[in-house]
Design an enzyme around this catalytic site. Sequence first.
Site, short mmCIF file in Angstrom:
data_model
loop_
_atom_site.label_atom_id
_atom_site.label_comp_id
_atom_site.label_asym_id
_atom_site.label_seq_id
_atom_site.Cartn_x
_atom_site.Cartn_y
_atom_site.Cartn_z
N ARG A 117 3.89 11.33 8.06
CA ARG A 117 3.96 10.38 6.94
C ARG A 117 4.84 10.90 5.81
NH1 ARG A 117 -1.46 8.20 4.06
NH2 ARG A 117 -1.57 10.38 3.37
N LYS A 129 4.63 7.50 -0.21
CA LYS A 129 3.67 8.36 -0.92
C LYS A 129 4.47 9.26 -1.86
CE LYS A 129 -0.54 11.07 -0.17
NZ LYS A 129 -1.43 10.13 -0.84
N GLU A 141 -5.40 -2.39 -1.63
CA GLU A 141 -5.93 -1.03 -1.50
C GLU A 141 -6.51 -0.58 -2.83
OE1 GLU A 141 -2.78 1.77 -0.77
OE2 GLU A 141 -1.44 0.82 -2.24
#
Length: 373
Positions: free
Chosen positions: A128, A222, A255
């Site tokens: 990720r 991220k 989220e």
Amino acid sequence: MAGLSLEFTVNTWNLRSLSQVPCPLRHGFRFPRRLTRRRTILMCSDSSSQSWNVPVLSSYEVGERLKLARGGQQFLAMYSSVVDGITTDPAAMVLPLDDHMVHRGHGVFDTALIINGYLYELDQHLDRILRSASMAKIPLPFDRETIKRILIQTVSVSGCRDGSLRYWLSAGPGDFLLSPSQCLKPTLYAIVIKTNFAINPIGVKVVTSSIPIKPPEFATVKSVNYLPNVLSQMEAEAKGAYAGIWVCKDGFIAEGPNMNVAFVVNGGKELVMPRFDNVLSGCTAKRTLTLAEQLVSKGILKTVKVMDVTVEDGKKADEMMLIGSGIPIRPVIQWDEEFIGEGKEGPIAKALLDLLLEDMRSGPPSVRVLVPY
């Protein structure tokens, strides 16, 4: 500036006579290569004749002050590609101020839990961060296997068997401009933090966040730009809630500030999770979806789905839960002013938590990497 006179005197040392030599104010200060200990006094006078006494510290004095400031911190080891090494001295765990991750937010990060001497889902989190770096146009300082080896070695040096590994990829140090074109090279940082992995199964309250949600192009990366996340969390805490829940412009649940959400619907027989298209793809959430198939095999659940979920449907769910590596599953019993289900922790959240904890302790090699201490 009218009404304000500046008088700056910086006392430095002449290398030959050790006599004090005044240094006029410029855009920067030029210091001799060798200096004895000294105290620099910056005098700024105006109508009130105010003055400040700011010490100029040696590298030794800076180190001593940093050691005092870091006292009690559970930072066990840090790797920095700037120095290409690992330190176990918390006072030395610093970043260059001109690193573009610091002053421009041009950096990405990820984390992995250390559980009983194993790194949980290291490969999944590593994949990720590499995707995030690509989307943020940050070149890799090393290839994937080298990064993985460095991360494992940093944990090994720390001696930590239960804690957290956090790591960053940055455009790197270079200057204080916007473009990374003058950055020397991209950087990798990693730190091992000793933490108590405490599980709290008690249900919590969440609120709908009023902080604007990140657009998908940024929400799926991220990055270190967590200001919206921080403000959402602060807003929730100010309202006596555990976390805020973001809703996208189309009215679908997105989220939390640093966790995914999931629901149990249709009489407690169906697990649904909002799509990952416009939010950060949660490693723990995806692992939970895989483990949930065991509940389907046992007849506890009928189906497991990833789909759009409206706020109305979410609030009418039998169960709601937050999912993230640090939680890892936390039941939600109230959203805004409405109770979820019966207003208490549900059986599916507990069953999923049990499966996840078992996976962390004794899962397959694909999710657990042994640290060679």
